[in-house]
Design a protein around this motif. Structure first.
Motif, PDB file in Angstrom:
ATOM      1  N   ALA A   9      13.725 -35.631 -20.690  1.00  0.00           N
ATOM      2  CA  ALA A   9      14.866 -35.185 -21.498  1.00  0.00           C
ATOM      3  C   ALA A   9      16.090 -36.056 -21.244  1.00  0.00           C
ATOM      4  O   ALA A   9      16.799 -36.450 -22.186  1.00  0.00           O
ATOM      5  CB  ALA A   9      15.179 -33.721 -21.187  1.00  0.00           C
ATOM      6  N   PHE A  10      16.340 -36.381 -19.987  1.00  0.00           N
ATOM      7  CA  PHE A  10      17.527 -37.179 -19.652  1.00  0.00           C
ATOM      8  C   PHE A  10      17.394 -38.603 -20.177  1.00  0.00           C
ATOM      9  O   PHE A  10      18.381 -39.208 -20.615  1.00  0.00           O
ATOM     10  CB  PHE A  10      17.746 -37.188 -18.139  1.00  0.00           C
ATOM     11  N   LEU A  11      16.179 -39.154 -20.153  1.00  0.00           N
ATOM     12  CA  LEU A  11      15.959 -40.485 -20.720  1.00  0.00           C
ATOM     13  C   LEU A  11      16.304 -40.512 -22.202  1.00  0.00           C
ATOM     14  O   LEU A  11      16.934 -41.457 -22.695  1.00  0.00           O
ATOM     15  CB  LEU A  11      14.502 -40.911 -20.517  1.00  0.00           C
ATOM     16  N   VAL A  12      15.889 -39.469 -22.918  1.00  0.00           N
ATOM     17  CA  VAL A  12      16.173 -39.396 -24.350  1.00  0.00           C
ATOM     18  C   VAL A  12      17.667 -39.281 -24.596  1.00  0.00           C
ATOM     19  O   VAL A  12      18.207 -39.896 -25.523  1.00  0.00           O
ATOM     20  CB  VAL A  12      15.415 -38.206 -24.980  1.00  0.00           C
ATOM     21  N   VAL A  13      18.353 -38.490 -23.778  1.00  0.00           N
ATOM     22  CA  VAL A  13      19.813 -38.343 -23.908  1.00  0.00           C
ATOM     23  C   VAL A  13      20.493 -39.707 -23.758  1.00  0.00           C
ATOM     24  O   VAL A  13      21.347 -40.085 -24.574  1.00  0.00           O
ATOM     25  CB  VAL A  13      20.364 -37.356 -22.861  1.00  0.00           C
ATOM     26  N   TYR A  37      15.097 -48.197 -23.898  1.00  0.00           N
ATOM     27  CA  TYR A  37      13.724 -47.691 -23.886  1.00  0.00           C
ATOM     28  C   TYR A  37      13.630 -46.205 -23.546  1.00  0.00           C
ATOM     29  O   TYR A  37      12.541 -45.699 -23.290  1.00  0.00           O
ATOM     30  CB  TYR A  37      12.882 -48.511 -22.900  1.00  0.00           C
ATOM     31  N   GLY A  38      14.760 -45.538 -23.557  1.00  0.00           N
ATOM     32  CA  GLY A  38      14.751 -44.109 -23.247  1.00  0.00           C
ATOM     33  C   GLY A  38      14.024 -43.268 -24.277  1.00  0.00           C
ATOM     34  O   GLY A  38      13.644 -42.127 -24.001  1.00  0.00           O
ATOM     35  N   ASN A  39      13.821 -43.837 -25.471  1.00  0.00           N
ATOM     36  CA  ASN A  39      13.104 -43.095 -26.512  1.00  0.00           C
ATOM     37  C   ASN A  39      11.680 -42.758 -26.098  1.00  0.00           C
ATOM     38  O   ASN A  39      11.065 -41.821 -26.630  1.00  0.00           O
ATOM     39  CB  ASN A  39      13.089 -43.883 -27.824  1.00  0.00           C
ATOM     40  N   TYR A  40      11.131 -43.479 -25.129  1.00  0.00           N
ATOM     41  CA  TYR A  40       9.757 -43.209 -24.700  1.00  0.00           C
ATOM     42  C   TYR A  40       9.644 -41.950 -23.847  1.00  0.00           C
ATOM     43  O   TYR A  40       8.540 -41.567 -23.454  1.00  0.00           O
ATOM     44  CB  TYR A  40       9.180 -44.422 -23.974  1.00  0.00           C
ATOM     45  N   GLY A  41      10.775 -41.318 -23.613  1.00  0.00           N
ATOM     46  CA  GLY A  41      10.729 -39.988 -23.027  1.00  0.00           C
ATOM     47  C   GLY A  41       9.989 -39.013 -23.927  1.00  0.00           C
ATOM     48  O   GLY A  41       9.408 -38.028 -23.453  1.00  0.00           O
ATOM     49  N   VAL A  42      10.001 -39.281 -25.238  1.00  0.00           N
ATOM     50  CA  VAL A  42       9.297 -38.416 -26.198  1.00  0.00           C
ATOM     51  C   VAL A  42       7.795 -38.470 -25.961  1.00  0.00           C
ATOM     52  O   VAL A  42       7.114 -37.431 -25.956  1.00  0.00           O
ATOM     53  CB  VAL A  42       9.638 -38.821 -27.647  1.00  0.00           C
ATOM     54  N   GLU A  43       7.248 -39.666 -25.775  1.00  0.00           N
ATOM     55  CA  GLU A  43       5.810 -39.784 -25.497  1.00  0.00           C
ATOM     56  C   GLU A  43       5.440 -39.050 -24.210  1.00  0.00           C
ATOM     57  O   GLU A  43       4.377 -38.422 -24.129  1.00  0.00           O
ATOM     58  CB  GLU A  43       5.422 -41.263 -25.394  1.00  0.00           C
ATOM     59  N   LEU A  44       6.327 -39.125 -23.220  1.00  0.00           N
ATOM     60  CA  LEU A  44       6.090 -38.386 -21.980  1.00  0.00           C
ATOM     61  C   LEU A  44       6.125 -36.885 -22.240  1.00  0.00           C
ATOM     62  O   LEU A  44       5.307 -36.135 -21.708  1.00  0.00           O
ATOM     63  CB  LEU A  44       7.143 -38.771 -20.935  1.00  0.00           C
ATOM     64  N   PHE A  45       7.055 -36.433 -23.078  1.00  0.00           N
ATOM     65  CA  PHE A  45       7.107 -35.019 -23.485  1.00  0.00           C
ATOM     66  C   PHE A  45       5.772 -34.576 -24.088  1.00  0.00           C
ATOM     67  O   PHE A  45       5.242 -33.516 -23.759  1.00  0.00           O
ATOM     68  CB  PHE A  45       8.209 -34.801 -24.533  1.00  0.00           C
ATOM     69  N   PHE A  46       5.255 -35.383 -25.005  1.00  0.00           N
ATOM     70  CA  PHE A  46       4.006 -35.026 -25.678  1.00  0.00           C
ATOM     71  C   PHE A  46       2.853 -34.931 -24.673  1.00  0.00           C
ATOM     72  O   PHE A  46       1.990 -34.052 -24.780  1.00  0.00           O
ATOM     73  CB  PHE A  46       3.674 -36.057 -26.756  1.00  0.00           C
ATOM     74  N   GLY A 222       6.021 -55.398 -28.695  1.00  0.00           N
ATOM     75  CA  GLY A 222       6.311 -56.345 -27.624  1.00  0.00           C
ATOM     76  C   GLY A 222       5.755 -55.919 -26.279  1.00  0.00           C
ATOM     77  O   GLY A 222       5.353 -54.772 -26.079  1.00  0.00           O
ATOM     78  N   LEU A 223       5.747 -56.863 -25.353  1.00  0.00           N
ATOM     79  CA  LEU A 223       5.170 -56.628 -24.039  1.00  0.00           C
ATOM     80  C   LEU A 223       5.910 -55.547 -23.267  1.00  0.00           C
ATOM     81  O   LEU A 223       5.291 -54.731 -22.571  1.00  0.00           O
ATOM     82  CB  LEU A 223       5.181 -57.938 -23.236  1.00  0.00           C
ATOM     83  N   ALA A 224       7.229 -55.510 -23.387  1.00  0.00           N
ATOM     84  CA  ALA A 224       8.015 -54.515 -22.641  1.00  0.00           C
ATOM     85  C   ALA A 224       7.618 -53.098 -23.041  1.00  0.00           C
ATOM     86  O   ALA A 224       7.454 -52.224 -22.184  1.00  0.00           O
ATOM     87  CB  ALA A 224       9.507 -54.738 -22.884  1.00  0.00           C
ATOM     88  N   ASP A 225       7.435 -52.879 -24.333  1.00  0.00           N
ATOM     89  CA  ASP A 225       7.056 -51.554 -24.814  1.00  0.00           C
ATOM     90  C   ASP A 225       5.668 -51.166 -24.310  1.00  0.00           C
ATOM     91  O   ASP A 225       5.442 -50.025 -23.903  1.00  0.00           O
ATOM     92  CB  ASP A 225       7.080 -51.527 -26.343  1.00  0.00           C
ATOM     93  N   VAL A 226       4.744 -52.111 -24.341  1.00  0.00           N
ATOM     94  CA  VAL A 226       3.390 -51.847 -23.855  1.00  0.00           C
ATOM     95  C   VAL A 226       3.422 -51.495 -22.373  1.00  0.00           C
ATOM     96  O   VAL A 226       2.736 -50.568 -21.917  1.00  0.00           O
ATOM     97  CB  VAL A 226       2.473 -53.062 -24.106  1.00  0.00           C
ATOM     98  N   CYS A 227       4.221 -52.221 -21.601  1.00  0.00           N
ATOM     99  CA  CYS A 227       4.326 -51.962 -20.162  1.00  0.00           C
ATOM    100  C   CYS A 227       4.916 -50.589 -19.882  1.00  0.00           C
ATOM    101  O   CYS A 227       4.503 -49.903 -18.929  1.00  0.00           O
ATOM    102  CB  CYS A 227       5.178 -53.037 -19.496  1.00  0.00           C
TER     103      CYS A 227
END
Length: 361
Positions: A9-13, A37-46, A222-227
């Protein structure tokens, strides 16, 4: 899981208050301070949802019980935040993000995506995918196929891959979660990996395939997103293995306890605060601190005075309603997602028929 939920949640904020706000209205502070890259908190939520919701079937009596628990958990805080956000945007303004009263009413259902209606708050888009996952598991539960989840999940992963890389399947893409579904299913696999050792080998194979599918979804970025996606899987594995117990501290547990109202409340309200405070902070990144503090305080108040009391009120009403009904003979349903009705095979469970049944405690 609570600590991970709070971190997500904090990453998304942070992402919304830096990168997303900059893309919409611009920031005066340097771009290197953006939490891109805080938007990837959503994938962690899921992924957390997949783990927790599958576990919840151990304490569900029937389909109606499951639906009631989901509704009573999600809607009170959601409705409150939707009302506050809609009223704030209408009264104070947020250029380009306003919605109509009709849009607001449709948003109260959480299914505005099906109606093609814009969200009252940008974060609400994820709730539709949560509900599609709940309803899919509900169908599997009431048809007593939870013990075949590894077969069903394998097909689901193939459909995810085909939908993204080969051919987008009309309608099913949204209804069957054929993009984010791999993260929900990965959460289920992590649950089975932790609590169903007799299926470990099969689960490990599917988890490796699920990870590969998930990584393939982000290769074009990109590579950063995959990592980062790979990192989410690693963090989740370390978490269920007990390697991240040090993260169960008061700060992360507190954020976890308010993660749902924090997620629902922060985005557009925060944008309004940032917009109005921007002239006073010059080019300082400290501009994001006031909306963070305000959102956390409000999320705590919502959790204590809205979410928890309403959940308890609804729980008491549901219990009273259930107790008032006369007892009737009915065909037994699994009281656990991992147990068939006793008439069929008492206290035994075979995951996908890939390992000998073991006694359930």
């Amino acid at each position: 899981m609570d600590s991970l939920r709070g971190i997500a949640a904090f990453l998304v904020v942070l992402y919304h208050y830096t990168s997303t706000y900059r893309s919409l209205y611009g920031h005066n502070f340097p771009k290197q301070f953006d939490f891109a890259y805080g938007n990837y908190g959503v994938e962690l939520f899921f992924m957390i949802s997949g783990f927790v919701i599958f576990f919840s079937f151990k304490r569900v009596k029937d389909g109606k019980d499951f639906l009631f628990k989901r509704v009573s958990r999600l809607y009170p805080a959601y409705w409150f935040c939707a009302i506050v956000t809609f009223a704030s945007v209408q009264l104070i303004g947020l250029p380009g993000l306003e919605t109509t009263f009709t849009d607001f009413l449709v948003n109260l259902t959480m299914f505005q995506k099906l109606a093609g209606v814009p969200e009252v708050d940008g974060v609400y888009w994820t709730l539709f995918y949560e509900w599609m996952f709940y309803l899919m598991l509900l169908v599997i539960f009431v048809t007593r196929k939870l013990d075949k989840i590894l077969y069903i999940g394998a097909v689901w992963m193939v459909l995810n891959f085909v939908n993204v890389h080969v051919y987008e399947i009309p309608y099913a893409s949204k209804l069957l979660n054929l993009y984010y579904g791999v993260f929900f299913y990965s959460g289920i696999l992590f649950y089975l990996l932790k609590y169903k050792p007799e299926a470990r080998r099969h689960v490990q194979v599917q988890l490796a395939l699920a990870t590969a599918v998930a990584l393939s979804l982000y290769m074009h970025k990109g590579l950063a997103d995959v990592c980062i996606i790979a990192g989410i899987y690693l963090v989740f594995y370390l978490s269920i293995s007990g390697k991240l117990d040090f993260m169960s501290n008061k700060v992360f547990l507190f954020l976890g306890s308010i993660s749902y109202p924090l997620y629902l409340f922060h985005q557009y309200i925060g944008y309004i605060i940032i917009t109005n405070l921007k002239p006073y902070f010059g080019n300082s990144v400290l501009l994001v601190v006031p909306p963070i503090i305000f959102s956390i305080v409000c999320a705590y108040l919502i959790a204590v005075y809205v979410e928890q009391p309403m959940a308890q009120l609804l729980k008491n009403w549901y219990k009273k309603l259930s107790d008032s009904k006369p007892a009737t003979e009915k065909e037994p349903v699994p009281t656990s997602g991992f147990a068939r009705p006793k008439q069929e095979e008492p206290e035994k469970f075979r995951i996908g028929s890939i390992a000998p049944s073991t006694e359930m405690s």
